[in-house]
Write a protein that holds these residues in place. Sequence first.
Motif, mmCIF file in Angstrom:
data_model
loop_
_atom_site.group_PDB
_atom_site.id
_atom_site.type_symbol
_atom_site.label_atom_id
_atom_site.label_comp_id
_atom_site.label_asym_id
_atom_site.label_seq_id
_atom_site.Cartn_x
_atom_site.Cartn_y
_atom_site.Cartn_z
ATOM 1 N N GLU A 1 44.246 86.283 97.113
ATOM 2 C CA GLU A 1 44.804 85.814 95.843
ATOM 3 C C GLU A 1 44.220 84.473 95.430
ATOM 4 O OE1 GLU A 1 49.036 85.832 96.166
ATOM 5 O OE2 GLU A 1 49.175 88.026 96.139
ATOM 6 N N ARG B 1 41.160 83.631 95.965
ATOM 7 C CA ARG B 1 39.763 83.879 95.625
ATOM 8 C C ARG B 1 38.864 82.806 96.250
ATOM 9 N NH1 ARG B 1 38.912 82.932 90.530
ATOM 10 N NH2 ARG B 1 37.186 84.390 90.243
ATOM 11 N N VAL C 1 34.416 78.455 92.697
ATOM 12 C CA VAL C 1 34.597 79.830 92.245
ATOM 13 C C VAL C 1 34.971 79.800 90.773
ATOM 14 C CG1 VAL C 1 35.913 81.955 92.571
ATOM 15 C CG2 VAL C 1 35.304 80.549 94.554
ATOM 16 N N ASP D 1 34.329 86.626 89.018
ATOM 17 C CA ASP D 1 34.185 86.605 90.477
ATOM 18 C C ASP D 1 32.766 86.231 90.875
ATOM 19 O OD1 ASP D 1 36.835 87.192 90.918
ATOM 20 O OD2 ASP D 1 36.507 89.354 90.985
ATOM 21 N N GLY E 1 41.782 76.733 94.632
ATOM 22 C CA GLY E 1 42.127 78.088 95.035
ATOM 23 C C GLY E 1 43.513 78.147 95.605
#
Length: 463
Positions: A26, A28, A205, A210, A324
């Motif tokens: 979650e 990432r 990220v 993605d 994140g």
Amino acid sequence: MTTAQEDLLPATRRALLHRIAVAQAEGRTPSLVAAVVRDGRVVWHGSRTSVDGHGPDENVQYRIGSITKTFTAVLVLRLRDEGLLALGDRLEKHLPGTAAGESTIVELLAHTSGLAAETPGSWWERTPGSLRPELSDVLGEQPFLHPSGRRFHYSNPGYTLLGALVEKLRGASWEDVLRREVLEPLGLKRTSTRPQAPHAGGWAVHPWADVMLPEPFEDLGRMAPAGQLWSTTGDLAKFAAFLIKGDDRVLSAESLREMRTPAAPAEAVDVASGYAYCLGLEIRHQEGRSLIGHTGSLPGFLACLTASVEDDLAAIVLTNCTSGPLLFTVAADLVRIVAEAEPRIPEPWRPMTETDAVPLELAGQWYWGTHAFALRLTADGLLSLEPLSGKGRRSRFRANGDGSWTGLEGYYAGELLRAVRRPDGTVDHLDLGSFVFTRQPYDEGAAVPGGVDPDGWRGTGRV
């Protein structure tokens, strides 16, 4: 320190793995590695990755950002314990010529100096430390944003000053002092100021796709004491065990208790969230549990070390993304999972080993006015005073060797407890910082300040 996976039940291990798997997916993040420490050793280690095809182990380095500040604070407390400085000293006394000389050392440790949060000029975390070779480059022309001592305001430059203070008093670089006084004694062989293979790469990220972008590695130069270190879950597990119990080669358990004590006035938002800052350590209150430690971040990395002293449990979580997963939440959950699934087995009760001069006559029930308290003698040689109602002021007391006792925590920390005796040697009352404790509520036979009404206790018919 070795991993002993068999020390936890299979269901507990699966719950821990599930928690970090959810965090990695979650959140990432390219990789996430975690460890749980109990009774001074690693009892679980786990990792998740989607980048390099294999999970990082306890020897892979990540940047740990502001967890570095806890290491710097340990160095400063060592100087204090050696008598080379007092925490109330102004910086100018030991490190003259800075624009922040009026700040006290304890204010710098607790982020209450009023200094700015960041350096002037370019974003210091993503630019070379060579751009800030002098302390004046770190502080700028107007280093203070708030009056000293009035509020908590996190300051990275403040810890740069503490690093410079360590260098001045030790006559060596912060890095060399850290290695000699903390890393080597504790066996932290994989903690360093620069990355050493194997180490993770730092990534950003994309928030809406993605895809990833590598983050630069910069040597922070003067800012190193605020956030330079690289470390591993294996090394931070050892450091967590030290923060819980102390190690006289580095810092005593008593000094570490001081480090874990809130030292900064909390903002309203912090009170609501259960957050406070101590001396190089953060403390958070969550679901009835006090957690001490520190979080850290630098471009490409997030880190968290948190520990419950009461449960003798700690968790370390490291990941290599700029933003994140919320690592404190993850680490706190790891502690909670183990504490709830496998509660700590208490040490067996043992009687006191020394019986000579034990003040048994002080044990039992006492009254402060009409408030009932119990005074107990414990096997560790301390006195414990606590209200019988369960609510109110309580503290443990350490013997001073002269018949008096000093409070160790809470309202009575540092206050003196002594037995006041009659001419025949029997105990009349206890004096605790001028508060009088008697064997009966307002005992007419004891020296109660203000005296006791000669008509004694009465019902409504006599009022």
